[in-house]
Design a protein around this motif. Structure first.
Motif, mmCIF file in Angstrom:
data_model
loop_
_atom_site.group_PDB
_atom_site.id
_atom_site.type_symbol
_atom_site.label_atom_id
_atom_site.label_comp_id
_atom_site.label_asym_id
_atom_site.label_seq_id
_atom_site.Cartn_x
_atom_site.Cartn_y
_atom_site.Cartn_z
ATOM 1 N N ASP A 76 16.135 0.057 30.896
ATOM 2 C CA ASP A 76 17.491 0.719 31.295
ATOM 3 C C ASP A 76 18.244 1.609 31.717
ATOM 4 O OD1 ASP A 76 20.665 -0.632 30.868
ATOM 5 O OD2 ASP A 76 21.173 0.617 28.545
ATOM 6 N N ASP A 77 17.082 2.397 31.100
ATOM 7 C CA ASP A 77 17.076 3.980 31.513
ATOM 8 C C ASP A 77 17.056 3.987 33.079
ATOM 9 O OD1 ASP A 77 17.690 5.106 28.847
ATOM 10 O OD2 ASP A 77 14.740 4.354 28.473
ATOM 11 N N LEU A 78 16.401 3.221 34.106
ATOM 12 C CA LEU A 78 16.335 3.514 34.855
ATOM 13 C C LEU A 78 17.927 3.006 35.475
ATOM 14 C CD1 LEU A 78 12.432 2.015 35.433
ATOM 15 C CD2 LEU A 78 13.286 4.406 35.203
ATOM 16 N N ARG A 79 18.214 1.852 34.963
ATOM 17 C CA ARG A 79 19.523 1.716 35.373
ATOM 18 C C ARG A 79 20.429 2.504 35.939
ATOM 19 N NH1 ARG A 79 23.841 -2.027 33.575
ATOM 20 N NH2 ARG A 79 22.388 -1.548 31.676
ATOM 21 N N VAL A 80 20.579 2.813 34.773
ATOM 22 C CA VAL A 80 21.437 4.874 34.406
ATOM 23 C C VAL A 80 20.856 5.406 35.288
ATOM 24 C CG1 VAL A 80 22.297 6.303 33.227
ATOM 25 C CG2 VAL A 80 21.729 4.092 32.206
ATOM 26 N N PHE A 81 19.688 5.547 35.608
ATOM 27 C CA PHE A 81 18.844 6.685 36.965
ATOM 28 C C PHE A 81 19.887 6.088 38.430
ATOM 29 C CE2 PHE A 81 16.063 6.807 40.065
ATOM 30 C CZ PHE A 81 15.918 8.637 39.999
ATOM 31 N N ALA A 111 22.093 4.202 38.658
ATOM 32 C CA ALA A 111 23.673 4.494 39.324
ATOM 33 C C ALA A 111 23.843 5.200 39.523
ATOM 34 C CB ALA A 111 24.735 3.735 37.918
ATOM 35 N N VAL A 112 23.398 6.133 38.547
ATOM 36 C CA VAL A 112 23.915 7.648 39.133
ATOM 37 C C VAL A 112 23.274 7.747 39.727
ATOM 38 C CG1 VAL A 112 23.479 10.542 38.646
ATOM 39 C CG2 VAL A 112 24.023 8.457 36.952
ATOM 40 N N ALA A 113 22.297 8.079 40.706
ATOM 41 C CA ALA A 113 21.518 8.410 42.248
ATOM 42 C C ALA A 113 22.389 7.564 43.537
ATOM 43 C CB ALA A 113 20.256 7.735 42.326
ATOM 44 N N ARG A 114 23.662 6.547 42.879
ATOM 45 C CA ARG A 114 24.045 5.582 44.233
ATOM 46 C C ARG A 114 25.874 6.240 43.848
ATOM 47 N NH1 ARG A 114 21.269 0.187 42.216
ATOM 48 N NH2 ARG A 114 19.525 0.194 43.368
ATOM 49 N N ALA A 115 26.066 6.497 42.460
ATOM 50 C CA ALA A 115 27.370 7.391 42.517
ATOM 51 C C ALA A 115 27.787 8.866 43.016
ATOM 52 C CB ALA A 115 27.891 6.797 41.503
ATOM 53 N N GLU A 116 26.536 9.694 43.535
ATOM 54 C CA GLU A 116 26.458 10.808 42.706
ATOM 55 C C GLU A 116 27.126 11.428 42.152
ATOM 56 O OE1 GLU A 116 26.849 11.744 47.261
ATOM 57 O OE2 GLU A 116 24.379 11.566 48.237
ATOM 58 N N SER A 117 27.064 11.043 41.283
ATOM 59 C CA SER A 117 28.191 11.432 40.029
ATOM 60 C C SER A 117 28.191 10.466 38.993
ATOM 61 C CB SER A 117 30.165 11.176 40.356
ATOM 62 O OG SER A 117 30.431 9.786 40.723
ATOM 63 N N LEU A 118 28.395 11.095 37.704
ATOM 64 C CA LEU A 118 28.943 10.453 36.308
ATOM 65 C C LEU A 118 29.427 9.478 36.055
ATOM 66 C CD1 LEU A 118 27.354 13.632 33.970
ATOM 67 C CD2 LEU A 118 25.692 11.902 35.321
ATOM 68 N N SER A 119 30.740 10.518 37.022
ATOM 69 C CA SER A 119 31.720 9.419 36.605
ATOM 70 C C SER A 119 31.732 8.413 37.488
ATOM 71 C CB SER A 119 33.098 10.291 36.966
ATOM 72 O OG SER A 119 33.277 10.513 38.449
ATOM 73 N N GLY A 120 31.061 8.049 38.583
ATOM 74 C CA GLY A 120 30.992 7.188 39.294
ATOM 75 C C GLY A 120 30.489 6.403 39.457
ATOM 76 N N GLY A 123 29.290 5.961 35.816
ATOM 77 C CA GLY A 123 30.257 5.107 34.543
ATOM 78 C C GLY A 123 30.768 4.286 34.536
ATOM 79 N N ARG A 124 31.812 4.057 35.328
ATOM 80 C CA ARG A 124 31.853 3.105 35.836
ATOM 81 C C ARG A 124 31.527 2.116 36.382
ATOM 82 N NH1 ARG A 124 35.261 7.115 38.424
ATOM 83 N NH2 ARG A 124 34.182 6.967 40.661
ATOM 84 N N ALA A 125 30.545 1.737 36.998
ATOM 85 C CA ALA A 125 29.989 0.955 37.679
ATOM 86 C C ALA A 125 29.158 0.082 36.247
ATOM 87 C CB ALA A 125 28.712 1.204 38.499
ATOM 88 N N LEU A 126 28.782 1.125 35.116
ATOM 89 C CA LEU A 126 27.659 0.693 34.241
ATOM 90 C C LEU A 126 29.276 -0.050 33.048
ATOM 91 C CD1 LEU A 126 24.758 3.111 33.786
ATOM 92 C CD2 LEU A 126 25.267 0.520 34.787
ATOM 93 N N LYS A 127 30.392 0.177 33.374
ATOM 94 C CA LYS A 127 30.789 0.586 32.334
ATOM 95 C C LYS A 127 30.863 0.937 31.613
ATOM 96 C CE LYS A 127 32.347 -4.627 34.095
ATOM 97 N NZ LYS A 127 31.627 -4.540 35.508
ATOM 98 N N CYS A 128 30.435 2.225 31.483
ATOM 99 C CA CYS A 128 30.431 3.589 30.109
ATOM 100 C C CYS A 128 31.461 4.382 30.829
ATOM 101 C CB CYS A 128 29.712 3.342 29.864
ATOM 102 S SG CYS A 128 28.067 4.018 30.737
ATOM 103 N N ASP A 129 31.800 5.453 29.185
ATOM 104 C CA ASP A 129 31.801 6.974 30.202
ATOM 105 C C ASP A 129 31.370 7.626 30.282
ATOM 106 O OD1 ASP A 129 30.890 8.463 27.493
ATOM 107 O OD2 ASP A 129 31.584 6.215 27.006
ATOM 108 N N GLY A 187 25.203 10.916 31.077
ATOM 109 C CA GLY A 187 24.792 12.276 30.805
ATOM 110 C C GLY A 187 24.054 12.438 29.930
ATOM 111 N N ARG A 188 24.019 11.651 28.912
ATOM 112 C CA ARG A 188 23.071 11.597 27.759
ATOM 113 C C ARG A 188 21.823 10.683 28.055
ATOM 114 N NH1 ARG A 188 27.590 11.505 24.655
ATOM 115 N NH2 ARG A 188 27.455 9.005 24.380
#
Length: 299
Positions: free
Chosen positions: A4-9, A11-20, A22-28, A33-34
């Motif tokens: 799950d940690d790698l999944r978040v990593f 998502a950020v690498a692909r979206a190049e933003s925390l908000s993007g 978050g939208r892909a992962l359906k979380c804020d 960031g945490r």
């Protein structure tokens, strides 16, 4: 560290933003960031650097990326293997394609694939540009040019034909078009010149046609202009059966052939799931182009 940690990593690498991400992962974004901070603490290295353009991978993040993608593929393969699908495709798959292919071919081809694979969900992303598979905008993409750079695998899908065409009502008003020189008296329909994202789409440069009078970056919009009797354009033969009254002209003088290529990320070549989808897409598209072009030729 867990998957799950790698999944978040990823998502950020692909979206190049925390908000993007978050939208892909359906979380804020704060949660994303945490999670990244926790992963960086576990590795003892910064994985991203923040800039005005967004979150970019550091050297350590770039080294982690292929391992995370391999883990993602392994998880997808395990889910497929243990899902009791009896050889069928399941889960969600996203296909990027130019809008002509996405509008006139993929709906029926993908519907047939889904019918044969209950539990499979296909997303068709139609955009008039090249897809970035490294950012996972899609699991695979269809293109009109074979890429020459990047960590990609490329597979030929099918050839297809294009011709000049106009609506029969328009032709009834202006008279027959029998030579290329006749085109000078007609409004030409085509791409917006500075928005042609692939040289293979620059049809009039190849045919020596006249300047475009009505233009769009969408081939589907161009076809609707032709269907509305607004002028003459170069259209896909496979689209003609969807547009009653559109007829090809100058068949013996202007004829173009193009190819659809299936593009996948190089790391996906070991994915049996994506390979099976690629095979089904290839078979379906070849059959559908053949069927529709035969219909177009019968009008």
């Amino acid at each position: 560290m867990d998957w799950d940690d790698l999944r978040v990593f990823l998502a950020v690498a692909r979206a190049e933003s925390l908000s993007g991400a978050g939208r892909a992962l359906k979380c804020d974004a704060a949660t994303v960031g945490r999670r990244i901070a926790r992963l960086e603490e576990a590795f003892g290295a910064k994985l991203f650097v923040k800039s005005p353009q967004g979150y970019a991978l550091t050297e350590a993040g770039s080294r982690l990326l292929p391992h995370a993608e391999q883990a993602e593929q392994a998880m997808a393969g395990a889910a497929e293997e243990l899902g009791g699908s009896a050889g069928r495709l399941t889960g969600q798959l996203r296909i990027g394609a130019p809008d002509g292919c996405a509008n006139y071919l993929l709906p029926q081809v993908c519907a047939a694939i889904c019918d044969a694979n209950p539990g499979l969900e296909i997303h068709i992303v139609a955009l008039p540009r090249v897809f970035n598979l490294s950012k996972r905008e899609a699991d695979m993409a269809i293109a009109v040019s074979r890429p020459t750079a990047g960590r990609l695998t490329v597979q030929k899908l099918t050839d297809y034909q294009l011709h000049l065409a106009a609506h029969e009502d328009y032709l009834g008003q202006v008279g027959p078009i029998t030579t290329r020189s006749d085109l000078k008296a007609h409004r030409m329909i085509g791409y917006i010149p500075d928005m042609i994202f692939d040289k293979e789409l620059d049809y009039f440069a190849e045919t020596g046609g006249e300047a475009v009078g009505l233009a769009s970056n969408s081939v589907s919009v161009q076809m609707q202009m032709v269907r509305a009797g607004a002028g003459v354009g170069i259209v896909h033969d496979f689209a003609i059966p969807f547009c009653p009254g559109v007829r090809r002209v100058l068949l013996d003088q202007v004829s173009l052939s193009r190819t659809f290529w299936l593009i996948r990320h190089a790391d996906d070549r070991r994915s049996e799931r994506l390979t099976r989808l690629a095979d089904a897409l290839g078979q379906g598209l070849r059959a559908e182009v053949t069927r529709l072009e035969a219909l177009a030729a019968s009008y």
